[in-house]
Design a protein around this motif. Structure first.
Motif, PDB file in Angstrom:
ATOM      1  N   VAL B  81     -35.684  58.396  16.131  1.00 21.96           N
ATOM      2  CA  VAL B  81     -36.938  58.156  16.785  1.00 21.96           C
ATOM      3  C   VAL B  81     -36.888  57.134  17.797  1.00 21.96           C
ATOM      4  O   VAL B  81     -38.218  57.006  18.193  1.00 21.96           O
ATOM      5  CB  VAL B  81     -37.648  57.585  14.766  1.00 21.96           C
ATOM      6  N   LEU B  82     -36.093  55.876  17.732  1.00 19.63           N
ATOM      7  CA  LEU B  82     -36.916  54.651  19.019  1.00 19.63           C
ATOM      8  C   LEU B  82     -37.082  55.371  20.209  1.00 19.63           C
ATOM      9  O   LEU B  82     -37.020  54.681  20.702  1.00 19.63           O
ATOM     10  CB  LEU B  82     -35.614  53.513  17.861  1.00 19.63           C
ATOM     11  N   PHE B  83     -35.323  56.653  20.119  1.00 22.56           N
ATOM     12  CA  PHE B  83     -35.620  56.799  21.476  1.00 22.56           C
ATOM     13  C   PHE B  83     -36.438  57.587  22.129  1.00 22.56           C
ATOM     14  O   PHE B  83     -37.342  57.590  22.716  1.00 22.56           O
ATOM     15  CB  PHE B  83     -34.424  57.777  21.191  1.00 22.56           C
ATOM     16  N   THR B  84     -37.226  58.228  21.560  1.00 27.95           N
ATOM     17  CA  THR B  84     -38.357  58.685  21.565  1.00 27.95           C
ATOM     18  C   THR B  84     -39.402  57.858  21.741  1.00 27.95           C
ATOM     19  O   THR B  84     -40.685  58.420  22.872  1.00 27.95           O
ATOM     20  CB  THR B  84     -39.171  59.930  20.567  1.00 27.95           C
ATOM     21  N   ARG B 141     -33.269  66.208  20.254  1.00 29.54           N
ATOM     22  CA  ARG B 141     -33.463  67.343  19.928  1.00 29.54           C
ATOM     23  C   ARG B 141     -34.828  67.647  19.384  1.00 29.54           C
ATOM     24  O   ARG B 141     -35.877  67.853  20.187  1.00 29.54           O
ATOM     25  CB  ARG B 141     -32.652  68.249  20.198  1.00 29.54           C
ATOM     26  N   GLY B 142     -35.024  67.810  18.246  1.00 28.55           N
ATOM     27  CA  GLY B 142     -35.481  67.802  17.823  1.00 28.55           C
ATOM     28  C   GLY B 142     -36.938  67.452  17.840  1.00 28.55           C
ATOM     29  O   GLY B 142     -38.576  67.812  18.019  1.00 28.55           O
ATOM     30  N   LEU B 143     -36.885  65.915  18.072  1.00 23.94           N
ATOM     31  CA  LEU B 143     -38.065  65.566  18.271  1.00 23.94           C
ATOM     32  C   LEU B 143     -38.471  65.805  19.399  1.00 23.94           C
ATOM     33  O   LEU B 143     -39.947  65.561  19.798  1.00 23.94           O
ATOM     34  CB  LEU B 143     -38.249  63.668  18.415  1.00 23.94           C
ATOM     35  N   ARG B 144     -38.016  66.095  20.228  1.00 27.71           N
ATOM     36  CA  ARG B 144     -38.694  66.342  21.607  1.00 27.71           C
ATOM     37  C   ARG B 144     -39.013  68.115  22.083  1.00 27.71           C
ATOM     38  O   ARG B 144     -39.687  67.983  22.549  1.00 27.71           O
ATOM     39  CB  ARG B 144     -37.175  66.776  22.749  1.00 27.71           C
ATOM     40  N   LYS B 167     -47.812  63.896  12.270  1.00 24.52           N
ATOM     41  CA  LYS B 167     -48.864  64.729  12.416  1.00 24.52           C
ATOM     42  C   LYS B 167     -47.590  66.382  13.259  1.00 24.52           C
ATOM     43  O   LYS B 167     -47.921  66.650  12.673  1.00 24.52           O
ATOM     44  CB  LYS B 167     -49.966  65.289  12.064  1.00 24.52           C
ATOM     45  N   ILE B 168     -46.941  65.945  14.229  1.00 25.43           N
ATOM     46  CA  ILE B 168     -46.725  66.851  14.936  1.00 25.43           C
ATOM     47  C   ILE B 168     -44.729  66.690  15.376  1.00 25.43           C
ATOM     48  O   ILE B 168     -43.642  67.710  14.650  1.00 25.43           O
ATOM     49  CB  ILE B 168     -47.314  67.198  16.231  1.00 25.43           C
ATOM     50  N   GLN B 169     -44.430  65.693  15.979  1.00 24.60           N
ATOM     51  CA  GLN B 169     -43.225  65.122  16.124  1.00 24.60           C
ATOM     52  C   GLN B 169     -42.591  65.140  15.143  1.00 24.60           C
ATOM     53  O   GLN B 169     -41.321  65.660  14.645  1.00 24.60           O
ATOM     54  CB  GLN B 169     -43.161  64.083  16.928  1.00 24.60           C
ATOM     55  N   TYR B 176     -34.282  70.054  12.656  1.00 25.78           N
ATOM     56  CA  TYR B 176     -33.030  69.672  13.196  1.00 25.78           C
ATOM     57  C   TYR B 176     -32.921  68.776  12.792  1.00 25.78           C
ATOM     58  O   TYR B 176     -31.671  68.430  12.389  1.00 25.78           O
ATOM     59  CB  TYR B 176     -34.068  69.792  14.688  1.00 25.78           C
ATOM     60  N   ILE B 177     -33.462  68.045  11.703  1.00 22.98           N
ATOM     61  CA  ILE B 177     -32.388  67.121  11.394  1.00 22.98           C
ATOM     62  C   ILE B 177     -31.703  66.930  10.231  1.00 22.98           C
ATOM     63  O   ILE B 177     -30.370  66.725  10.287  1.00 22.98           O
ATOM     64  CB  ILE B 177     -33.653  65.546   9.920  1.00 22.98           C
TER      65      ILE B 177
END
Lengths: 263, 253
Positions: B81-84, B141-144, B167-169, B176-177
């Motif tokens: 999460v921090l990376f995104t 990857r999922g967050l992207r 709401k989306i990411q 993916y998590i």
């Protein structure tokens, strides 16, 4: 049936584009996505924008949605009688329904209302009404994967209407549907448009579709990307499939084919 | 439950029972000595041996597996999460993390024991290290993976980053998590056992080394079965959570 008061009482159009230009820049080069486009759209009008890939039609929608700034010319949306709030007055529909897989249909429709922080209860009721209107009554609790492509796109249209925006931007919304579903959706869209009294800009590369739906058709060409002609369409008020065999329908489409160098 | 689901479960249970039966028959028919391979029954009877202290060892390994695994999930998801949220952090740390991921984590275990001394907490750290990367990488990857047009839709409504995230990411990354978490379940058990193998004074892995010296193969086999049971329990818990939180169609298989 078609409320075509082409200009508001004081003579202002709802959308006015004058010599709008849009350039995308990378570090090394510039790409002119739109060289020049000027059109006037009246409130409550459904305008088709037709042209080949790379003619800047999707870019135009992004400029109107306030997602990308334009680089030249003038963009004005709204008039003194019809003020326009860029955050609240735009609904968007894309080629893919882009429904959130993990939300039920009603919750999907409610997404814009949540983002805008609209009152929950009223929005929920509105979502139910809109789902009725687009013919999805009874599917409120379904998940997107339980719906066909055409039904998902209906839900996407309901989502675009949930916050009662004045302008709906549609980017090839029926491009991914099969031919028969597409015909049906065209008729549905006309019905929804009449019922909701929205101004709609409808991007397509279907020439027949553009003429069938639009009260105006903006024909755009690629290389350079610009407006070739802004054609006013005079066809019977109530548009049904008979219109497609109308003599004028043929001459409009022929004219657009010619503009796009397709003969 | 649907008829198809029951059918699947019935088949799965039958195959497992058949496996045990074949094992049993093979030992008897092949006249295999006990110290090579005991029958399932003989392995099971070792549970009645009070000197083996099963509960203590089972509890230790369970703590290591679950502790390290939960820690890896929390820290892995948080890092992703921090990376995104910060591209700079992503650009600075991601290459390093990928390099660190190349280190065979098992080879780190002796060092951890030097640094932290042996014990349950050290084995939790070893388990954490081995589970952390698949969870981090899958979550990132999922967050992207967000449809750019969906972002356009939210931005046209002047939605903020927090709304896009919640709401989306994040809900979009959930499958993916879970996919990363499922991969990590197998690693978690291995991590705990490796720690115990290298130095420990309890746990099912340590117990296996001790019983090996006396060639008590029946107890070793039973310990192995219990380790597997811990892994199955962990995997089952993850699957149950996935079913509860991820819509069928969105699951990453």
């Amino acid at each position: 049936m078609r409320a075509l008061n082409s200009l508001s009482p004081n003579g202002e159009s709802f959308i006015s584009l004058k010599n709008v230009r849009k350039v995308y820049r990378t570090r090394t080069e510039e790409f002119e996505a739109i060289q020049s486009i000027s059109i006037e759209v009246a409130a409550g009008e459904l305008v088709s924008i037709v042209g080949p890939s790379g003619c800047g039609k999707s870019t135009l929608l992004k400029v109107l949605a306030g997602l990308h700034p334009h680089d030249g010319g003038e963009v004005r949306i709204g008039s003194t009688n019809d003020p326009f709030d860029p955050a609240r007055d735009i609904g968007m529909v894309f080629q893919q329904p882009l429904l959130l897989k993990w939300r039920r249909i009603r919750e999907n429709v409610l997404l814009p209302a949540e983002i805008l922080g609209l009152p929950r209860k009223a929005s929920r009721e509105r979502a139910n009404d809109l789902l009725q209107m687009v013919g999805l009554g009874g599917f409120e609790e379904s998940y997107p994967y339980e719906l066909s492509g055409g039904m998902q796109q209906r839900a996407a249209i309901a989502r675009a209407l949930i916050h009662d925006p004045k302008l709906i931007l549609m980017d090839e919304p029926f491009g991914a549907l099969d031919a028969l579903t597409r015909e049906r959706m065209n008729l549905e869209l006309l019905r929804i448009w009449v019922e909701s009294k929205k101004t709609i800009l409808f991007v397509t590369h279907g020439i027949q579709e553009a003429v069938f739906l639009g009260s105006h058709v903006a024909v755009m060409t690629a290389g350079p990307a610009r407006l070739a002609e802004y054609i006013e369409i005079h066809l019977p008020e109530t548009r049904n499939l008979d219109v497609k065999t109308h003599e004028d329908f043929g001459s409009y489409t022929r004219r657009i084919y010619a503009l796009l160098d397709l003969r | 439950m649907s008829a198809a689901a029951w059918r699947k479960i019935t088949i799965a249970v039958t195959v497992h029972l058949a496996f045990v039966a074949i094992w049993w028959i093979a030992v008897i028919v092949g006249d295999v000595p006990e110290y090579i391979l005991p029958t399932p029954w003989l392995a099971l009877t070792t549970l009645g041996e009070p000197n083996y202290n099963w509960a203590r060892h089972f509890a230790a390994t369970t703590q290591e597996v679950f502790g390290g695994y939960i820690l890896a999930t929390v820290v892995g998801v948080t890092f992703a999460v921090l990376f995104t949220w910060s591209r700079r952090l992503d650009e600075a740390l991601m290459p390093l993390l990928i390099t660190l991921n190349m280190i065979p984590k098992v080879a780190m275990a002796p060092l951890f024991i030097v640094w932290l001394r042996f014990g349950i907490q050290t084995n939790i750290v070893i388990t954490f290290t081995i589970c952390f990367f698949p969870i981090l990488l899958n979550t990132a990857r999922g967050l992207r993976e967000v449809e750019p047009e969906l972002l356009d839709l939210v931005r046209s409504l002047k939605g903020n980053r927090w709304q896009i995230f919640t709401k989306i990411q994040l809900p979009g990354a959930l499958p993916y998590i879970f996919s990363g978490m499922k991969v990590a379940t197998v690693l978690a058990v291995a991590g705990a056992i490796v720690g115990e193998f290298i130095q420990s004074d309890r746990g099912l892995g340590w117990f296996m080394l001790v019983t090996q010296e006396a060639l008590n193969t029946d107890a070793m086999v039973m310990a192995l079965l219990l380790v597997t049971l811990i892994g199955i329990a962990l995997y089952g818990a993850v699957i149950a959570l996935e079913r509860a939180f991820v819509v069928k169609d969105a699951r990453v298989e």
